[in-house]
Write a protein that holds these residues in place. Structure first.
Motif, PDB file in Angstrom:
ATOM      1  N   TYR A   1      31.249  17.518  48.864  1.00 58.60           N
ATOM      2  CA  TYR A   1      31.562  17.236  50.258  1.00 58.60           C
ATOM      3  C   TYR A   1      32.954  16.615  50.382  1.00 58.60           C
ATOM      4  O   TYR A   1      33.357  15.776  49.581  1.00 58.60           O
ATOM      5  N   GLY A   2      33.675  17.025  51.394  1.00 61.24           N
ATOM      6  CA  GLY A   2      34.982  16.458  51.664  1.00 61.24           C
ATOM      7  C   GLY A   2      36.133  17.185  51.006  1.00 61.24           C
ATOM      8  O   GLY A   2      37.295  16.903  51.308  1.00 61.24           O
ATOM      9  N   GLU A   3      35.829  18.127  50.115  1.00 59.20           N
ATOM     10  CA  GLU A   3      36.898  18.884  49.467  1.00 59.20           C
ATOM     11  C   GLU A   3      37.322  20.060  50.365  1.00 59.20           C
ATOM     12  O   GLU A   3      36.670  20.370  51.361  1.00 59.20           O
ATOM     13  N   SER A   4      38.407  20.712  49.999  1.00 59.81           N
ATOM     14  CA  SER A   4      38.916  21.817  50.800  1.00 59.81           C
ATOM     15  C   SER A   4      37.841  22.887  50.981  1.00 59.81           C
ATOM     16  O   SER A   4      37.118  23.228  50.046  1.00 59.81           O
ATOM     17  N   THR A   5      37.749  23.422  52.203  1.00 59.88           N
ATOM     18  CA  THR A   5      36.783  24.489  52.467  1.00 59.88           C
ATOM     19  C   THR A   5      37.301  25.854  52.043  1.00 59.88           C
ATOM     20  O   THR A   5      36.567  26.836  52.097  1.00 59.88           O
ATOM     21  N   VAL A   6      38.571  25.948  51.650  1.00 61.06           N
ATOM     22  CA  VAL A   6      39.162  27.200  51.186  1.00 61.06           C
ATOM     23  C   VAL A   6      39.335  27.120  49.675  1.00 61.06           C
ATOM     24  O   VAL A   6      39.996  26.217  49.162  1.00 61.06           O
ATOM     25  N   ASP A   7      38.730  28.087  48.962  1.00 62.53           N
ATOM     26  CA  ASP A   7      38.886  28.094  47.510  1.00 62.53           C
ATOM     27  C   ASP A   7      40.331  28.455  47.150  1.00 62.53           C
ATOM     28  O   ASP A   7      40.909  29.381  47.754  1.00 62.53           O
ATOM     29  N   PRO A   8      40.937  27.750  46.196  1.00 66.40           N
ATOM     30  CA  PRO A   8      42.367  27.960  45.917  1.00 66.40           C
ATOM     31  C   PRO A   8      42.743  29.392  45.572  1.00 66.40           C
ATOM     32  O   PRO A   8      43.770  29.895  46.039  1.00 66.40           O
ATOM     33  N   GLY A   9      41.924  30.066  44.754  1.00 68.18           N
ATOM     34  CA  GLY A   9      42.265  31.434  44.357  1.00 68.18           C
ATOM     35  C   GLY A   9      42.292  32.393  45.527  1.00 68.18           C
ATOM     36  O   GLY A   9      43.253  33.154  45.716  1.00 68.18           O
ATOM     37  N   LEU A  10      41.241  32.369  46.331  1.00 68.74           N
ATOM     38  CA  LEU A  10      41.191  33.247  47.493  1.00 68.74           C
ATOM     39  C   LEU A  10      42.268  32.844  48.498  1.00 68.74           C
ATOM     40  O   LEU A  10      42.890  33.708  49.137  1.00 68.74           O
ATOM     41  N   GLY A  11      42.490  31.536  48.631  1.00 67.90           N
ATOM     42  CA  GLY A  11      43.513  31.069  49.557  1.00 67.90           C
ATOM     43  C   GLY A  11      44.888  31.594  49.202  1.00 67.90           C
ATOM     44  O   GLY A  11      45.644  32.027  50.078  1.00 67.90           O
ATOM     45  N   ALA A  12      45.236  31.579  47.917  1.00 66.21           N
ATOM     46  CA  ALA A  12      46.546  32.077  47.486  1.00 66.21           C
ATOM     47  C   ALA A  12      46.681  33.563  47.778  1.00 66.21           C
ATOM     48  O   ALA A  12      47.735  34.029  48.245  1.00 66.21           O
ATOM     49  N   TRP A  13      45.629  34.325  47.491  1.00 69.62           N
ATOM     50  CA  TRP A  13      45.660  35.770  47.763  1.00 69.62           C
ATOM     51  C   TRP A  13      45.831  36.021  49.264  1.00 69.62           C
ATOM     52  O   TRP A  13      46.656  36.851  49.679  1.00 69.62           O
ATOM     53  N   ALA A  14      45.065  35.302  50.082  1.00 64.77           N
ATOM     54  CA  ALA A  14      45.104  35.524  51.523  1.00 64.77           C
ATOM     55  C   ALA A  14      46.443  35.105  52.120  1.00 64.77           C
ATOM     56  O   ALA A  14      46.980  35.793  53.005  1.00 64.77           O
TER      57      ALA A  14
ATOM     58  N   VAL B   1      34.702  37.164  46.017  1.00 65.09           N
ATOM     59  CA  VAL B   1      35.582  38.007  46.830  1.00 65.09           C
ATOM     60  C   VAL B   1      36.969  38.077  46.206  1.00 65.09           C
ATOM     61  O   VAL B   1      37.568  39.164  46.088  1.00 65.09           O
ATOM     62  N   GLN B   2      37.498  36.929  45.774  1.00 63.62           N
ATOM     63  CA  GLN B   2      38.828  36.915  45.167  1.00 63.62           C
ATOM     64  C   GLN B   2      38.872  37.725  43.880  1.00 63.62           C
ATOM     65  O   GLN B   2      39.820  38.482  43.622  1.00 63.62           O
ATOM     66  N   ALA B   3      37.812  37.613  43.080  1.00 58.49           N
ATOM     67  CA  ALA B   3      37.759  38.365  41.827  1.00 58.49           C
ATOM     68  C   ALA B   3      37.706  39.869  42.093  1.00 58.49           C
ATOM     69  O   ALA B   3      38.348  40.662  41.390  1.00 58.49           O
ATOM     70  N   LEU B   4      36.968  40.269  43.126  1.00 57.74           N
ATOM     71  CA  LEU B   4      36.897  41.687  43.465  1.00 57.74           C
ATOM     72  C   LEU B   4      38.240  42.198  43.991  1.00 57.74           C
ATOM     73  O   LEU B   4      38.711  43.268  43.605  1.00 57.74           O
ATOM     74  N   LEU B   5      38.858  41.441  44.866  1.00 58.54           N
ATOM     75  CA  LEU B   5      40.099  41.886  45.497  1.00 58.54           C
ATOM     76  C   LEU B   5      41.262  41.986  44.517  1.00 58.54           C
ATOM     77  O   LEU B   5      42.214  42.747  44.749  1.00 58.54           O
ATOM     78  N   THR B   6      41.196  41.245  43.423  1.00 56.70           N
ATOM     79  CA  THR B   6      42.288  41.270  42.445  1.00 56.70           C
ATOM     80  C   THR B   6      41.958  42.122  41.229  1.00 56.70           C
ATOM     81  O   THR B   6      42.772  42.216  40.302  1.00 56.70           O
ATOM     82  N   ASP B   7      40.794  42.771  41.243  1.00 58.16           N
ATOM     83  CA  ASP B   7      40.403  43.649  40.140  1.00 58.16           C
ATOM     84  C   ASP B   7      40.995  45.043  40.374  1.00 58.16           C
ATOM     85  O   ASP B   7      40.847  45.628  41.452  1.00 58.16           O
ATOM     86  N   GLU B   8      41.666  45.596  39.371  1.00 57.12           N
ATOM     87  CA  GLU B   8      42.340  46.884  39.535  1.00 57.12           C
ATOM     88  C   GLU B   8      41.361  48.017  39.830  1.00 57.12           C
ATOM     89  O   GLU B   8      41.657  48.914  40.626  1.00 57.12           O
ATOM     90  N   THR B   9      40.197  47.983  39.205  1.00 55.19           N
ATOM     91  CA  THR B   9      39.206  49.036  39.456  1.00 55.19           C
ATOM     92  C   THR B   9      38.733  48.994  40.902  1.00 55.19           C
ATOM     93  O   THR B   9      38.585  50.041  41.559  1.00 55.19           O
ATOM     94  N   VAL B  10      38.511  47.789  41.425  1.00 59.47           N
ATOM     95  CA  VAL B  10      38.089  47.645  42.821  1.00 59.47           C
ATOM     96  C   VAL B  10      39.211  48.071  43.752  1.00 59.47           C
ATOM     97  O   VAL B  10      38.970  48.732  44.773  1.00 59.47           O
ATOM     98  N   GLN B  11      40.436  47.713  43.430  1.00 59.32           N
ATOM     99  CA  GLN B  11      41.562  48.137  44.254  1.00 59.32           C
ATOM    100  C   GLN B  11      41.650  49.653  44.334  1.00 59.32           C
ATOM    101  O   GLN B  11      41.901  50.218  45.405  1.00 59.32           O
ATOM    102  N   ASP B  12      41.417  50.321  43.216  1.00 59.32           N
ATOM    103  CA  ASP B  12      41.420  51.783  43.211  1.00 59.32           C
ATOM    104  C   ASP B  12      40.287  52.331  44.074  1.00 59.32           C
ATOM    105  O   ASP B  12      40.451  53.335  44.794  1.00 59.32           O
TER     106      ASP B  12
END
Length: 450
Positions: free
Chosen positions: A128-141, A333-344
Motif C-alpha cells: 500500500y502507498g507505492e506507485s500504482t504504475v509498474d515501472p516496466g510498463l510505465g517506461a514502455w507506455a 502486459v509489459q512482458a507480452l508487449l516487449t516480446d518479439e514473437t508477440v509483436q509479430d
C-alpha cells in the motif's frame, strides 16, 4: 383525489413533500416499494401542486429531477410517467443460438497471444502507498505516448478502457451533465454515460470521423466532455483524417476546459495514423489505449495519458485500497508487449483484420451493397432498407447480425444499417454471408416473408 394514468388509478395523496427534493424522494420511495411501476403515470403538475399546497414550479422541478435521474420520462403532451428499467446492449456473442454469429465484435481468439508464453522477472511484492504504475510498463507506455503527444502528460493504468472512461468522466462531471458522443457510438461508451446519469449529446460521424459542425453544436448545447475515437471507430471503422482533426481542434478552441477523451482502442492494430483533436493549448484531455483488442479482453489493462490536473484527480480514484491494477497483471502486459514473437503476432493480426474486412466490403460491392470497413474489427453496412427487416431475413438464412439502432443515440443514424464481424470467416463462409445479405436486402425491400 385520483388520477387515472397508464391504465392505473393513482392516488395523488400518496405523494408527499414541500420541496422539489422531498417530492422527488417521495416518488422514488413509491417506486422502490413497488407502489409505482414502469409506465404508471404521475399526476399532472397543476393537480399535484394543488394537492400538496406548493407552487407549480416546485412540482416541475421535482419531475425534472426524476427525469434526470432516469426514474421518470416526460413526454410533451402526454405527461410524466415512471420510466422502465434501463436496458444496455452489450458486445459479445449472442447466447444460446445455433445460428452463425457475426454480431459479436470480438477479436479473433486464434490471433491473441497466450500469456503463459512469457516469463515474468522477479520483483518484490508491492505494498500500500507505492506507485500504482509498474515501472516496466510505465517506461514502455511513456515511450509510446511520447511519440504521439508532444506535451506534458502523466500516466495512469486502469482496468480497461471502459473503467478509464467512467473514472475520467466521473471526476469531471455531475449527474445530468452533457457529454458529446459520436453518433453512431461504441456500445460501451453509450452504456457508461447512461449508467452514470449523464446526458449524451449526439455528434454525427461521416467518412472522416466526428464532424466539426456536430461538435460545435454539442458544445453550444453545454457539453462538458467529449469522447472521440480517433481510429477504427466502432461501428463504422472510419479514422480521423488530418484535416478533420484540425477542424475539431478549431471547434474546441473556445472551450479549453471541456474534458476531451480520445478512445484509441485499436492503437497497435490500426492501419491509420493517429491524429489528435487535442490542440497544444487545450487544458483538459486524456488519451486512452487498451490492450484488449491485441492481447485479449481478459487482460483488463488500459493505459491513460492525461494533462497533469486531470491525472491528479484521476489518481485519487485509482490509489484507493482495491482500485489499482495488479502489478502482476501489468508486468504480464509489459512482458507480452516487449516480446518479439508477440509483436509479430500483433502485426499479423493487424494485417489480417484489414485484409478480411476489405475483402468482404468488396464482396458486398459486387452485389450492389455499400459498406465501410478496413480498420477495426467490424463492417458497417448500408442496407437501404429497415435494418430489423434485413436482420430477420438473415436469421431465416442462418445468420445473426447487429442492427445499427443499437449504436444510435436516439437518432436515425442506424435505422438502415447493420454491423458485421467477419474476420473469422473463411472464403466459402464469406461468399455465403454476402449472398445471404444480398437476398435479405432484396426481401426486405419487397416485404417478402414479413
Amino acid at each position: 383525489m385520483d388520477d387515472r394514468c397508464g391504465g392505473r388509478t393513482f392516488e395523488v395523496t400518496r405523494i408527499e413533500g414541500r420541496t422539489a427534493a422531498e417530492i422527488a424522494g417521495s416518488v422514488r420511495a413509491l417506486v422502490d416499494s413497488g407502489s409505482l411501476h414502469a409506465g404508471d403515470g404521475l399526476p399532472p403538475v397543476r393537480e399535484l401542486a394543488k394537492s400538496l399546497g406548493v407552487n407549480r414550479n416546485t412540482v416541475v422541478a421535482a419531475y425534472r429531477q426524476l427525469a434526470v435521474a432516469g426514474v421518470a420520462i416526460t413526454n410533451r403532451g402526454a405527461g410524466t410517467s415512471i420510466a422502465p428499467p434501463p436496458t444496455f446492449v452489450e458486445e459479445g456473442f449472442a447466447p444460446d443460438t445455433v445460428l452463425r454469429d457475426v454480431s459479436h465484435g470480438n477479436p479473433d481468439r486464434n490471433l491473441l497471444p497466450d500469456p503463459s508464453m512469457v516469463q515474468l522477472s522477479s520483483s518484490p511484492p508491492v505494498l500500500y502507498g507505492e506507485s500504482t504504475v509498474d515501472p516496466g510498463l510505465g517506461a514502455w507506455a511513456m515511450s509510446q505516448f511520447g511519440a504521439d503527444q508532444p506535451r506534458e502528460f502523466r500516466l495512469t493504468v486502469t482496468s480497461g478502457a471502459v473503467d478509464a472512461i467512467e473514472k475520467l468522466l466521473s471526476q469531471a462531471l455531475s449527474h445530468g451533465d452533457a457529454v458529446a458522443l459520436e453518433d453512431p457510438c461504441f456500445l460501451t461508451s453509450i452504456n457508461a454515460v447512461r449508467r452514470a446519469g449523464y446526458r449524451p449529446v449526439p455528434v454525427p460521424v461521416d467518412d472522416e470521423g466526428m464532424t466539426a459542425g456536430g461538435l460545435r453544436s454539442a458544445l453550444e448545447a453545454g457539453a462538458r466532455a467529449v469522447v472521440c475515437t480517433p481510429r477504427a471507430h466502432n461501428p463504422t471503422g472510419v479514422s480521423l483524417t488530418p484535416s478533420r482533426a484540425a477542424e475539431l481542434q478549431d471547434a474546441l478552441a473556445d472551450h479549453p476546459h471541456v474534458l476531451v477523451i480520445e478512445d484509441d482502442h485499436f492503437s497497435l492494430l490500426s492501419q491509420a495514423r493517429y491524429h489528435s483533436i487535442v490542440s497544444r493549448t487545450h487544458q483538459r484531455w486524456a488519451l486512452v489505449r487498451s490492450v484488449s483488442k491485441f492481447l485479449g479482453p481478459d487482460l483488463r489493462v488500459a493505459l491513460v495519458a492525461s494533462d497533469p490536473g486531470t491525472a491528479d484527480r484521476f489518481a485519487v480514484q485509482i490509489s484507493g485500497g482495491t482500485k489499482w491494477v495488479s502489478h502482476l497483471l501489468q508486468r504480464t502486459v509489459q512482458a507480452l508487449l516487449t516480446d518479439e514473437t508477440v509483436q509479430d503476432r500483433i502485426h499479423a493480426a493487424a494485417v489480417h483484420y484489414h485484409r478480411e474486412n476489405t475483402r468482404f466490403v468488396e464482396l458486398l460491392r459486387d452485389r450492389g451493397i455499400t459498406a465501410t470497413g478496413g480498420d477495426g474489427l467490424n463492417i458497417w453496412v448500408s442496407t437501404g432498407a429497415d435494418a430489423h427487416a434485413v436482420a430477420g431475413q438473415l436469421m431465416r438464412r442462418g445468420w445473426i447480425v447487429r442492427t445499427g439502432d443499437s449504436f444510435a443515440l436516439g437518432t436515425e443514424s442506424g435505422a438502415e444499417r447493420i454491423r458485421l464481424t467477419v474476420h473469422e470467416l473463411d472464403t466459402d463462409a464469406s461468399e455465403m454471408l454476402a449472398d445471404a445479405l444480398a437476398k435479405a436486402v432484396a426481401a426486405a425491400h419487397t416485404g417478402a416473408g414479413l
